[in-house]
Write an enzyme that holds these catalytic residues in place. Structure first.
Site, short mmCIF file in Angstrom:
data_model
loop_
_atom_site.label_atom_id
_atom_site.label_comp_id
_atom_site.label_asym_id
_atom_site.label_seq_id
_atom_site.Cartn_x
_atom_site.Cartn_y
_atom_site.Cartn_z
CG PHE A 253 -0.16 -5.81 4.23
CD1 PHE A 253 -0.56 -5.06 5.31
CD2 PHE A 253 -1.11 -6.62 3.61
CE1 PHE A 253 -1.87 -5.09 5.77
CE2 PHE A 253 -2.42 -6.68 4.06
CZ PHE A 253 -2.81 -5.91 5.15
CB CYS B 227 -0.96 -0.01 1.19
SG CYS B 227 -2.10 -1.40 1.14
CG HIS C 186 -1.51 4.64 5.33
ND1 HIS C 186 -1.41 4.56 3.96
CD2 HIS C 186 -1.68 3.37 5.78
CE1 HIS C 186 -1.50 3.28 3.59
NE2 HIS C 186 -1.67 2.55 4.67
CG HIS D 4 -6.54 1.04 1.65
ND1 HIS D 4 -5.58 1.49 0.76
CD2 HIS D 4 -5.84 0.48 2.68
CE1 HIS D 4 -4.38 1.23 1.23
NE2 HIS D 4 -4.51 0.61 2.39
CE LYS E 209 -5.49 4.35 2.46
NZ LYS E 209 -4.49 5.42 2.66
CD GLU F 159 -1.23 7.78 9.49
OE1 GLU F 159 -0.75 8.53 8.63
OE2 GLU F 159 -2.19 7.02 9.27
#
Length: 410
Positions: free
Chosen positions: A398, A165, A305, A339, A334, A316
């Site tokens: 990831f 991502c 993010h 996403h 998002k 975060e």
């Protein structure tokens, strides 16, 4: 290298997202803060049956032309269309540029997974003779960059970044390095993804990453809210044109903003979970800020993010609060867009650039001051007018990939 020699400007933007086809449509949708998640007929019967899809394109918007679309997977088509918009927006003409000095770097997380899934079914049902002869070019992740190269006549360095991502953000960081090294004069970079399929969606659902709010999809993506329960799968593409600032000025282009710094680090903690407290992501954030010639206190805005998953948002929020305690404004696209996986970092970088350019911070959809779980200055309810001189865009993937991009106003 002097500060002027290190200056890199964003001179063109191309965007295709669930909020709209094109740069202006996407910006308008994100700025209004209306979430686009909806029940998805192609996911009918699955435990998670909703997504954020790109709206239908008109023939003009979605036309690849030249009889070439048949050989391109959807993620590749999106990259080509977004790249055309970005190059035109930058005022560049591929018919007249020196293609050997034009680089292309495009990231994708799952690339042609949708086509592989479709062809696997065909193989099982009808045998090998009906498998597409262009299965492999449609599958491999570098073909987004490859088809953009072909479409625009760019013959400089080309790369495909794959950091889950964070792939789109990684592409921009690599593209900036190519410019600063002198390997190219123009870099076309970003991310693309089109992997909303039954198998991919089920895979994310089985690992507990997706929201379970099938009864109210529009309310499902809620970054930094206390009651968040996962992300909404999405698709899209963003391509940015980068040039050394002195070169852009020489041809009369000031650009939207400067990509002033980049920072990268790797958690080495867990295949999918972030390192607790964002302690390794902090290395990337501080590196990006320092690379931009800034101090943490200079950052006016954070494009987070913000996945709407419990662990990511908590980590975060701790990171932002610790490194940027002066509480810069925070948004998370998002909430509106869902996403888009490997495209997300590039889309959010483009939105950060537009935030600086328009002095406007979009709101976090589905978040209110009452539901905000952290001591962050998240913009809620409506857009906020704000002069943003410096901003960061966070991307995490990831595998423990952390990428932070720092932007400055021109």
């Amino acid at each position: 290298m002097t500060a002027d020699e290190r200056a890199v400007s964003v001179t063109g933007l191309g965007l295709i997202t669930p909020a709209g086809v094109g740069r202006e449509a996407t910006w308008d949708g994100v700025r209004r803060g209306v979430p686009v998640a909806a029940t998805d007929a192609q996911l009918k019967g699955l435990p998670t049956d909703f997504s954020c899809r790109i709206p239908p394109m008109t023939e003009g918007q979605g036309r690849i032309g030249g009889g070439k679309a048949w050989r391109m997977a959807h993620f590749t088509q999106l990259a080509v269309l977004a790249a055309r918009e970005a190059v035109a927006d930058a005022g560049l003409d591929p018919a007249t540029w020196d293609g050997a000095r034009v680089a292309v770097v495009i990231g994708s997380g799952l690339a042609g997974a949708a086509h592989l899934e479709e062809q696997s079914v065909r193989f099982q049902q009808a045998g090998p003779d009906l498998v597409s002869p262009v299965l492999i070019p449609m599958l491999i992740s570098n073909m987004a960059a490859g088809e953009v190269l072909l479409d625009l006549g760019a013959r400089g360095p080309s790369l495909a970044t794959e950091t889950a991502c964070a792939s789109g953000a990684s592409a921009l960081a690599v593209a900036r390095d190519l410019l600063l090294s002198g390997a190219c004069d123009i870099a076309i970079a970003g991310g693309t993804e089109a992997a909303i399929t039954p198998v991919v969606t089920t895979g994310f659902q089985r690992m507990g990453a997706l929201s379970a709010r099938s009864d109210d999809p529009a309310a499902a993506s809620r970054p930094f809210a206390a009651d968040r329960d996962g992300f909404v799968i999405s698709e899209g593409a963003a391509i940015l044109v980068l040039e050394r600032t002195r070169d852009a000025r020489a041809r009369g282009r000031g650009g939207y903003a400067r990509l002033a710094g980049t920072g990268m680090s790797s958690d080495a903690h867990h295949p999918t979970a972030p390192a607790p407290g964002g302690t390794v992501a902090e290395v990337a954030l501080r590196a990006a800020v320092a690379d931009a010639g800034l101090r943490p206190s200079d950052i006016d805005h954070v494009n987070a993010h913000g996945t709407s998953t419990p662990k990511n948002d908590e980590t975060e929020a701790e990171l932002i609060g610790r490194v940027l305690p002066h509480r810069p404004s925070v948004t998370a696209a998002k909430g509106v867009l869902g996403h888009s996986l490997g495209a997300a970092g590039a889309i959010e970088a483009a939105l950060t650039v537009l935030t600086i350019h328009h002095s406007t911070v979009p709101p976090v959809a589905n978040l209110t001051p009452q539901t905000l779980a952290y001591d962050l200055d998240c913009v809620t309810g409506a857009e906020r007018r704000q002069e943003v001189r410096a901003a960061v865009s966070n991307s995490f993937g990831f595998g423990g990939h952390n990428v932070v991009l720092a932007f400055r106003a021109n």
